[in-house]
Each structure stands twice: as C-alpha cells, then as structure tokens.
Scaffold this motif. Structure first.
Motif, short mmCIF file in Angstrom:
data_model
loop_
_atom_site.label_atom_id
_atom_site.label_comp_id
_atom_site.label_asym_id
_atom_site.label_seq_id
_atom_site.Cartn_x
_atom_site.Cartn_y
_atom_site.Cartn_z
N GLU A 162 0.84 -1.20 0.00
CA GLU A 162 0.00 0.00 0.00
C GLU A 162 0.87 1.24 0.00
N ARG A 163 0.28 2.36 -0.39
CA ARG A 163 1.09 3.57 -0.48
C ARG A 163 1.35 4.22 0.87
N GLY A 164 0.53 3.86 1.88
CA GLY A 164 0.82 4.30 3.24
C GLY A 164 0.42 5.73 3.54
N SER A 165 0.92 6.23 4.66
CA SER A 165 0.64 7.59 5.11
C SER A 165 1.79 8.02 6.01
N ARG A 166 1.64 9.19 6.60
CA ARG A 166 2.72 9.69 7.45
C ARG A 166 2.92 8.80 8.67
N TRP A 167 1.82 8.30 9.23
CA TRP A 167 1.91 7.59 10.50
C TRP A 167 1.96 6.08 10.35
N GLU A 168 1.60 5.57 9.18
CA GLU A 168 1.60 4.14 8.97
C GLU A 168 2.92 3.68 8.36
N GLY A 169 3.31 2.44 8.67
CA GLY A 169 4.52 1.90 8.09
C GLY A 169 4.28 1.16 6.79
N LYS A 170 3.02 1.09 6.33
CA LYS A 170 2.68 0.26 5.18
C LYS A 170 3.43 0.65 3.91
N GLY A 171 3.58 1.93 3.67
CA GLY A 171 4.19 2.35 2.40
C GLY A 171 5.63 2.78 2.50
N ARG A 172 6.24 2.63 3.65
CA ARG A 172 7.57 3.20 3.86
C ARG A 172 8.63 2.57 2.95
N ASP A 173 8.46 1.28 2.58
CA ASP A 173 9.45 0.61 1.74
C ASP A 173 8.94 0.38 0.31
N PHE A 174 7.87 1.07 -0.07
CA PHE A 174 7.28 0.84 -1.39
C PHE A 174 8.31 1.02 -2.50
N LEU A 175 8.97 2.17 -2.55
CA LEU A 175 9.90 2.44 -3.64
C LEU A 175 11.14 1.54 -3.56
N ARG A 176 11.55 1.18 -2.36
CA ARG A 176 12.70 0.28 -2.23
C ARG A 176 12.35 -1.09 -2.81
N LYS A 177 11.15 -1.58 -2.54
CA LYS A 177 10.71 -2.86 -3.12
C LYS A 177 10.64 -2.77 -4.63
N GLN A 178 10.16 -1.64 -5.12
CA GLN A 178 10.06 -1.45 -6.56
C GLN A 178 11.43 -1.43 -7.21
N LEU A 179 12.37 -0.76 -6.59
CA LEU A 179 13.73 -0.70 -7.12
C LEU A 179 14.36 -2.08 -7.21
N VAL A 180 14.18 -2.89 -6.17
CA VAL A 180 14.72 -4.25 -6.18
C VAL A 180 14.16 -5.04 -7.36
N GLN A 181 12.86 -4.96 -7.58
CA GLN A 181 12.24 -5.72 -8.66
C GLN A 181 12.67 -5.21 -10.03
N LEU A 182 12.74 -3.91 -10.20
CA LEU A 182 13.12 -3.37 -11.50
C LEU A 182 14.55 -3.76 -11.86
N ARG A 183 15.44 -3.75 -10.88
CA ARG A 183 16.83 -4.10 -11.17
C ARG A 183 17.03 -5.59 -11.41
N ARG A 184 16.02 -6.40 -11.12
CA ARG A 184 16.11 -7.83 -11.39
C ARG A 184 15.59 -8.19 -12.77
N HIS A 185 14.83 -7.29 -13.39
CA HIS A 185 14.18 -7.58 -14.66
C HIS A 185 14.86 -6.87 -15.83
N ARG A 186 14.82 -7.52 -16.97
CA ARG A 186 15.39 -6.94 -18.18
C ARG A 186 14.48 -5.91 -18.81
N ARG A 187 13.15 -6.14 -18.71
CA ARG A 187 12.17 -5.25 -19.31
C ARG A 187 11.15 -4.77 -18.29
N VAL A 188 10.61 -3.59 -18.53
CA VAL A 188 9.46 -3.10 -17.78
C VAL A 188 8.42 -2.66 -18.80
N ALA A 189 7.16 -3.05 -18.56
CA ALA A 189 6.12 -2.76 -19.54
C ALA A 189 4.82 -2.39 -18.83
N SER A 190 3.97 -1.70 -19.57
CA SER A 190 2.66 -1.32 -19.04
C SER A 190 1.74 -1.00 -20.21
N ASN A 191 0.45 -0.86 -19.92
CA ASN A 191 -0.50 -0.43 -20.94
C ASN A 191 -0.70 1.08 -20.94
#
Length: 277
Positions: A162-191
């Motif tokens: 989840e994207r989280g909020s100021r007080w919740e920890g839900k989104g605090r690592d969102f971009l870090r998780k995304q970075l890990v996945q993107l650096r593992r893949h050769r391609r990124v695609a979307s519609n």
C-alpha cells in the motif's frame, strides 16, 4: 502538510537524504508531487493545494504548464526516486537480469478502472518471450479474479504494498521494493505511460507500452486521454522502444538535473531555520 507527501515513502526517503532520523517522517511545508503527471504535476481538481504554499515538482515542463494554468510557487527538485537511487546505488543489483515486470494501469481508493484483465494477460503472453512478473496495485491485488487472470497464464503476481501515510509503516518501503524488482528484470512494460516505466528506464530496463490502456470510470478530460499521450510520446509506445531514448526521456521527466542538496531541501521544506545575516 498534505497526506500525499508521505505516500510511497517519499518523505522518509527525502528525510533520510537530508540526514534526519527515520522514525517519524517530518512535515513538509508545501505539496510534493507524488507521481508522474503530464498535466502540471497535480490532479486537475487541485483545490486542496492551499494558495501561497510551495509546489515541489519533478520537471521544468510541469512548472511551465502549471504557470500557464495559473499555478504559482513551483520548486524544481526532481522525483523522490532519484534521491533513492543516490542513497541505494547497489540495492537489488544482480549479475544477470531476466524477464519482464508488467504494471497494468490501476485505479485508486476513490476511482476504479474499467478494462479486461484476461484479454490483457493474453496479449502479454503473446508478446513476452521470457518469464513475466505482473505487479498489481494493492486494490487490484486484493481482487482474486484479477489475480487469477494473470496467475492462470503462468505469470508471477506481486504487489509492492500500500502507499501508506505519514503515521503508517505500510508504504515506507514501497519504492525500495520497486527498485529491487526493476533491477532484477530486463524489461518493464505497461499499458500506459506512468511512473514505473520511467523508474525502470532510469535503472537500465528496456521499456514497452502496449495493450488496452483501460480507463478510469470518471477520467478527467483535462489530461487529454490516450490521444494526447500518443501525440506527446509516440516514440515510447510499442512492444519495443529504443532503450537509449527511453532512458533520456526518463531522466528528463524524473528531473535528474534538478536534484537538490540536503541543505537546499531542508530549507525548502522548512526543516531548518534560515539564519538572517
């Protein structure tokens, strides 16, 4: 100031860059652009952006569009993503990248998206030649029918959280998780063109944009729809896109040239008193 300043861990990333403790993200005195946007950096109904407070945006083209539409007080700082890359130059780096990570266009908490995920999954299967990871927004990930549409085609289905909020920890690592996945893949695609495509291009992913672009149930006409995206970025659409061109556009849209120093950010965000001489 605004809850969206803290989505996806943005305020925490910027605070860490500024050398501040990570326990509680600090209040930013202004409004931080939270995603790639081809209007003026904010939604058309941006009445909640209090007049007189700064708008911290990613790129100069957004500043110019905003100025032409009566918005003022822009500060160019680039995307929080570029500060994460500065802080985590090796996070997720692997000797060999493989497969495609696919980001279907998604809704949000106040508006859902119309589209046929099963048909899109079939198209992905017909185009991609290697393993496919489909990353869903948390709302779509919570829908078993949508997950099944992709899992039944043999795709790995994940969610960055989840994207989280100021007080919740839900989104605090969102971009870090995304970075890990993107650096593992050769391609990124979307519609649709979106933040994930530019993030991926900035870390060396090949880019593709194809498939039914889907629609918000109440899509705002100010954006201009698919026709405007195709008119402005025709070279970024298709199953294969020039990687050098995609990387160049990503650096421009993410505002790499506007990365501020920690001292500059602290002053702009109100995180440090400015001493008068």
């Amino acid at each position: 100031m605004d809850e969206s300043n803290h989505w996806y861990g943005h305020s925490r990333i910027l605070g860490r860059y500024c050398g501040l403790p990570d326990e509680v993200p600090k209040r930013i005195q202004g409004f931080l652009q939270h995603g790639w946007n081809y209007l003026h950096g904010f939604p058309p109904n941006d009445h909640w952006c209090s007049p007189g407070y700064p708008r911290f945006i990613w790129s100069d083209v957004l500043r110019r569009r905003g100025w032409s539409m009566g918005r003022r007080g822009h500060y160019l700082i680039g995307a929080p993503w570029i500060y994460l890359l500065y802080l985590e130059p090796e996070l997720g780096v692997t000797p060999k990248r493989e497969g495609t990570i696919w980001y279907p266009f998604h809704g949000w908490e106040k508006s859902s998206v119309k589209g046929d995920h099963a048909r899109l999954a079939d198209e992905i299967r017909n185009v991609e030649t290697g393993p496919v990871t489909v990353c869903l927004y948390w709302l779509e990930f919570a829908n078993p029918d949508i997950r099944q549409a992709y899992e039944s085609r043999g795709f790995r289905v994940i969610c960055h959280g989840e994207r989280g909020s100021r007080w919740e920890g839900k989104g605090r690592d969102f971009l870090r998780k995304q970075l890990v996945q993107l650096r593992r893949h050769r391609r990124v695609a979307s519609n649709r063109l979106g933040s994930a495509l530019f993030y991926g291009a900035s870390v060396g992913c090949e880019v593709a944009v194809y498939g039914d672009p889907m629609q918000f149930e109440d899509e705002r006409p100010e954006y201009g729809g698919t026709a405007r995206r195709m008119r402005l970025w025709p070279e970024l659409h298709g199953t294969h896109v020039d990687p050098e061109l995609a990387a160049e556009v990503a650096r421009r849209e993410l505002g790499f040239e506007y990365q501020a120093t920690p001292e500059e950010l602290r002053r702009m965000f109100g995180w440090k008193r400015v001493r008068c001489s």
